[in-house]
Design a protein around this motif. Structure first.
Motif, PDB file in Angstrom:
ATOM      1  N   UNK A  37      35.260  -5.582  29.419  1.00 35.64           N
ATOM      2  CA  UNK A  37      34.345  -5.202  28.594  1.00 35.64           C
ATOM      3  C   UNK A  37      32.733  -5.489  30.049  1.00 35.64           C
ATOM      4  N   UNK A  38      33.263  -5.970  31.106  1.00 34.58           N
ATOM      5  CA  UNK A  38      31.441  -5.919  31.891  1.00 34.58           C
ATOM      6  C   UNK A  38      32.199  -3.957  32.342  1.00 34.58           C
ATOM      7  N   UNK A  39      33.161  -3.103  31.968  1.00 37.66           N
ATOM      8  CA  UNK A  39      33.282  -2.223  32.717  1.00 37.66           C
ATOM      9  C   UNK A  39      32.793  -0.988  31.210  1.00 37.66           C
ATOM     10  N   UNK A  40      32.795  -1.506  30.572  1.00 39.06           N
ATOM     11  CA  UNK A  40      32.172  -0.674  28.877  1.00 39.06           C
ATOM     12  C   UNK A  40      30.608  -1.009  29.163  1.00 39.06           C
ATOM     13  N   UNK A  41      30.306  -2.765  29.348  1.00 44.51           N
ATOM     14  CA  UNK A  41      28.837  -2.714  28.796  1.00 44.51           C
ATOM     15  C   UNK A  41      27.684  -1.871  30.459  1.00 44.51           C
ATOM     16  N   UNK A  42      28.845  -1.877  31.893  1.00 39.68           N
ATOM     17  CA  UNK A  42      28.063  -1.133  32.590  1.00 39.68           C
ATOM     18  C   UNK A  42      27.975   0.473  32.175  1.00 39.68           C
ATOM     19  N   UNK A  43      28.760   1.049  31.752  1.00 39.64           N
ATOM     20  CA  UNK A  43      28.551   2.211  31.466  1.00 39.64           C
ATOM     21  C   UNK A  43      27.129   2.735  30.562  1.00 39.64           C
ATOM     22  N   UNK A  44      27.839   1.743  29.398  1.00 38.68           N
ATOM     23  CA  UNK A  44      27.320   2.095  27.730  1.00 38.68           C
ATOM     24  C   UNK A  44      25.334   1.731  28.559  1.00 38.68           C
ATOM     25  N   UNK A  45      25.192   0.909  29.158  1.00 36.93           N
ATOM     26  CA  UNK A  45      23.888   0.504  30.165  1.00 36.93           C
ATOM     27  C   UNK A  45      23.278   1.605  30.762  1.00 36.93           C
ATOM     28  N   UNK A  46      24.294   1.792  31.852  1.00 36.59           N
ATOM     29  CA  UNK A  46      23.928   3.059  32.081  1.00 36.59           C
ATOM     30  C   UNK A  46      23.481   4.182  31.895  1.00 36.59           C
ATOM     31  N   UNK A  47      24.066   4.270  31.047  1.00 34.54           N
ATOM     32  CA  UNK A  47      23.557   5.627  29.272  1.00 34.54           C
ATOM     33  C   UNK A  47      22.451   4.931  28.721  1.00 34.54           C
ATOM     34  N   UNK A  48      21.646   4.572  28.899  1.00 37.79           N
ATOM     35  CA  UNK A  48      20.746   3.823  27.867  1.00 37.79           C
ATOM     36  C   UNK A  48      19.690   2.801  28.562  1.00 37.79           C
ATOM     37  N   UNK A  49      20.218   2.588  29.725  1.00 36.98           N
ATOM     38  CA  UNK A  49      18.799   2.519  30.355  1.00 36.98           C
ATOM     39  C   UNK A  49      16.929   2.886  30.411  1.00 36.98           C
ATOM     40  N   UNK A  50      17.642   4.565  31.235  1.00 40.56           N
ATOM     41  CA  UNK A  50      16.361   4.923  30.779  1.00 40.56           C
ATOM     42  C   UNK A  50      15.392   4.944  29.600  1.00 40.56           C
ATOM     43  N   UNK A  51      16.198   4.683  27.787  1.00 37.74           N
ATOM     44  CA  UNK A  51      15.065   4.527  27.099  1.00 37.74           C
ATOM     45  C   UNK A  51      15.279   3.530  26.406  1.00 37.74           C
ATOM     46  N   UNK A  52      15.631   2.586  27.144  1.00 34.40           N
ATOM     47  CA  UNK A  52      14.703   1.037  26.919  1.00 34.40           C
ATOM     48  C   UNK A  52      13.704   0.620  28.237  1.00 34.40           C
ATOM     49  N   UNK A  53      14.119   1.803  29.285  1.00 32.17           N
ATOM     50  CA  UNK A  53      13.166   1.068  30.631  1.00 32.17           C
ATOM     51  C   UNK A  53      12.179   2.359  30.058  1.00 32.17           C
ATOM     52  N   UNK A  54      11.967   3.549  29.134  1.00 30.10           N
ATOM     53  CA  UNK A  54      10.358   3.916  29.062  1.00 30.10           C
ATOM     54  C   UNK A  54      10.014   3.127  26.933  1.00 30.10           C
ATOM     55  N   UNK A  55      11.054   2.596  26.327  1.00 32.02           N
ATOM     56  CA  UNK A  55      10.915   2.554  25.076  1.00 32.02           C
ATOM     57  C   UNK A  55       9.239   1.013  25.699  1.00 32.02           C
ATOM     58  N   UNK A  56      10.319   0.351  26.409  1.00 35.45           N
ATOM     59  CA  UNK A  56       9.456  -1.027  27.172  1.00 35.45           C
ATOM     60  C   UNK A  56       8.312  -1.038  27.951  1.00 35.45           C
ATOM     61  N   UNK A  57       8.722   0.685  28.709  1.00 32.35           N
ATOM     62  CA  UNK A  57       7.161   0.745  28.989  1.00 32.35           C
ATOM     63  C   UNK A  57       6.009   1.637  27.882  1.00 32.35           C
ATOM     64  N   UNK A  58       6.340   2.028  27.049  1.00 30.67           N
ATOM     65  CA  UNK A  58       5.367   2.948  26.687  1.00 30.67           C
ATOM     66  C   UNK A  58       4.779   1.069  25.106  1.00 30.67           C
ATOM     67  N   UNK A  59       6.043   0.668  24.737  1.00 28.96           N
ATOM     68  CA  UNK A  59       5.869  -0.846  24.555  1.00 28.96           C
ATOM     69  C   UNK A  59       4.547  -1.357  24.624  1.00 28.96           C
ATOM     70  N   UNK A  60       4.703  -1.773  25.806  1.00 32.31           N
ATOM     71  CA  UNK A  60       4.184  -2.906  26.256  1.00 32.31           C
ATOM     72  C   UNK A  60       2.797  -2.312  26.848  1.00 32.31           C
ATOM     73  N   UNK A  61       1.895  -1.023  26.788  1.00 34.31           N
ATOM     74  CA  UNK A  61       1.367  -0.016  27.740  1.00 34.31           C
ATOM     75  C   UNK A  61      -0.011  -0.197  26.049  1.00 34.31           C
TER      76      UNK A  61
END
Length: 191
Positions: free
Chosen positions: A75-99
């Motif tokens: 489960x940890x491996x699956x989560x890590x891989x999915x987070x690696x793929x989607x973290x740039x999108x989440x970080x970008x969405x969070x940055x624009x949303x807070x801005x």
């Protein structure tokens, strides 16, 4: 690029939110929507195009999976891989949303999303690298990660100086740990 009335505090808030997106995906997005309960995800790109009930359901489910899926190694491996793929999108969405929430005057706004996405990706990449290098992450670090992702979102809106400082400290730790990998590789190859 056009910078009008932008302050260092606003940049720190954006970095804090991006760092939260680099640590976890579901929890920071869920918190940022629920903090502004009157607006929910109205200012958050991509999420604002879906009904709030659907967004709450998906983000709550994913946050629960991030929290409970860490118990088993697979489960940890699956989560890590999915987070690696989607973290740039989440970080970008969070940055624009807070801005948007803080009414940051940078044109184009996607530039902040790009920086936030890269910031989140670097943090997640180093974390995944350590996970695969060590084989397993102690459970206390998983709880610290959850706590930090929640605190960084709250600090992004209420205490951006503190959140930005924590985000910069996390970036510094990521850079230092990547040089540690290089040092360990050179030491191993010399033997």
């Amino acid at each position: 690029m056009h910078f009008d009335n932008i302050s260092l505090i606003q940049i720190l808030a954006v970095l804090s939110a991006s760092a939260a997106g680099g640590l976890r995906i579901g929890l920071p997005l869920l918190i940022i929507g629920l903090i502004r309960i009157d607006q929910l995800w109205h200012n958050i790109p991509f999420l604002s195009s879906f009904p709030p009930q659907v967004v709450i359901g998906i983000l709550s489910s994913w946050s629960l999976f991030e929290l409970l899926g860490n118990k088993k190694l697979i489960g940890l491996r699956i989560i890590q891989i999915i987070q690696l793929i989607f973290s740039p999108f989440a970080g970008g969405i969070m940055a624009v949303g807070v801005a948007r929430l803080l009414e940051v005057q940078i044109t184009p706004l996607w530039f902040l999303g790009l920086i936030g996405g890269l910031f989140a990706f670097v943090l997640k990449l180093v974390q995944v690298g350590w996970f695969f290098r060590l084989g397993k992450i102690p459970i206390i670090f998983i709880f610290i990660e959850d706590f930090l992702s929640a605190i960084l979102v709250i600090f992004a809106l209420d205490a951006p100086e503190n959140g930005g400082l924590i985000a910069m400290l996390l970036l510094w730790i990521a850079i230092r740990s990547s040089t540690e990998w290089k040092y360990r590789r050179e030491t191993i190859s010399e033997k």
